[in-house]
Write an enzyme that holds these catalytic residues in place. Structure first.
Site: not given
Ligand code: NAD
Length: 294
Positions: A4, A21-22, A110
């Protein structure tokens, strides 16, 4: 790819990028039909620290959003990947190491949403035959994205600050041990896991591990690359979250069932992070050779 928010240039150059948008189910249906989507890698979420700052929004994005994605995948018979996390465990879980199947009572919205996703995904798999797959990731470290508001963000920020200012104030205590993984291992794990024939999978949610370290250990290695580097410590609310998370992941089942292996340990991680970030912060300045371990 979709989000988004607007994508940076290097993402736009790498392939199609659209708004999705999910929380808008109809918009998701249109995308699946128009782009003939067959797999979904569902990354959208509010991470641990950000989620605590806005619980109602985290409930919407991390829980309602997941409901939309599951329904969509089921309706169109899509293969679905949903990442889980060390944050899906809590203070009652064994922490060193944390096995795949154990008590999960997380204390963040979370983590609660991730346990919900694991359980619901496995339910859809058993009930409807949905090809749901999940991996529980450690803190993921990468040089091309900014920290996303998670509890392991310090392990990304430290590299930027070491090169920018030579110092970093860490929001965790020096001996807080957490599992971590370099982005290349993380992305490779997803593609290898998703390509596996379903018969290979004995479970639908696996722990995967690469390395565990503390801020003190990381700071010592960073100092070998940036000798003037100094780390100070000022724990904040993220310390309370980290104290309930696994210190080490037991990923023996992923290794045995489908051959998971990591390629980046903490030394190699530091090497690639400095290789990537040095030119950005110290252009034209000769790179110092890391001082070897005493
Ligand atoms: N970063 C880590 O260390 C880590 C570790 C374990 C798991 N994860 C998982 O990996 C995934 C990605 O993590 P990340 O670090 O890239 O997070 P991030 O916060 O960088 O990215 C998340 C994205 O989700 C988007 N988003 C928010 N609301 C939304 C909506 N309504 N519709 C569509 N998109 C939307 C945001 O704009 C953002 O770009 C997550 O599910 C997280 O739980 C991440």
């Amino acid at each position: 790819m979709s989000d988004i928010i607007k994508a940076p240039d290097h993402i736009l150059e790498a392939g199609p990028f659209i708004y999705a948008d999910i929380l808008d189910f109809k918009n998701l249906q249109e995308i699946v039909v128009n782009y003939r989507v067959d797999w979904i890698i569902h990354f959208s979420a509010l991470l641990s620290a950000i989620g605590e700052q806005n619980v109602p929004l985290a409930m919407r994005v991390n829980i309602e959003g997941l409901h939309n994605i599951l329904e969509l995948a089921n309706q169109y018979k899509l293969k679905l990947f949903v990442p889980s996390t060390i944050g899906a465990f809590g203070p009652d879980s064994p922490r060193d190491p944390t096995p795949d199947l154990t008590i999960q009572r997380p204390r963040t919205i979370y983590g609660v949403a991730k346990v919900h996703a694991e359980l619901l995904g496995e339910y859809y798999n058993q009930r409807f035959g949905l090809d749901f797959r999940s991996l529980r990731f450690p803190g993921v470290i990468s040089s091309d994205t900014n920290p996303g508001g998670g509890t392991t963000d310090y392990a990304v920020a430290i590299f930027h600050e070491a090169l920018k200012t030579g110092r970093y104030q860490c929001y965790l205590e020096p001996d807080t041990m957490l599992p971590m993984m370099y982005i290349t291992d993380c992305l490779r794990s997803i593609s290898e896991y998703m390509e596996l024939p379903a018969e290979k999978l004995k479970m639908r949610t696996y722990n995967i591990h690469a390395m565990s370290f503390t801020p003190r250990i990381l700071a010592e290695i960073v100092k070998r690359f940036v000798p003037e580097f100094e780390m100070t410590y000022k724990p904040d609310s993220r310390q309370k979250i980290a104290d309930t998370w696994p210190m080490r992941f037991d990923d023996s089942r992923a290794r045995a069932d489908w051959g998971w292996h990591h390629e980046y340990d903490v030394e190699r991680l530091c090497q690639v992070m400095f290789d990537a970030l040095w030119p950005q912060y110290r252009p034209g300045k000769q790179r110092t050779k890391p001082v070897s371990k005493q």
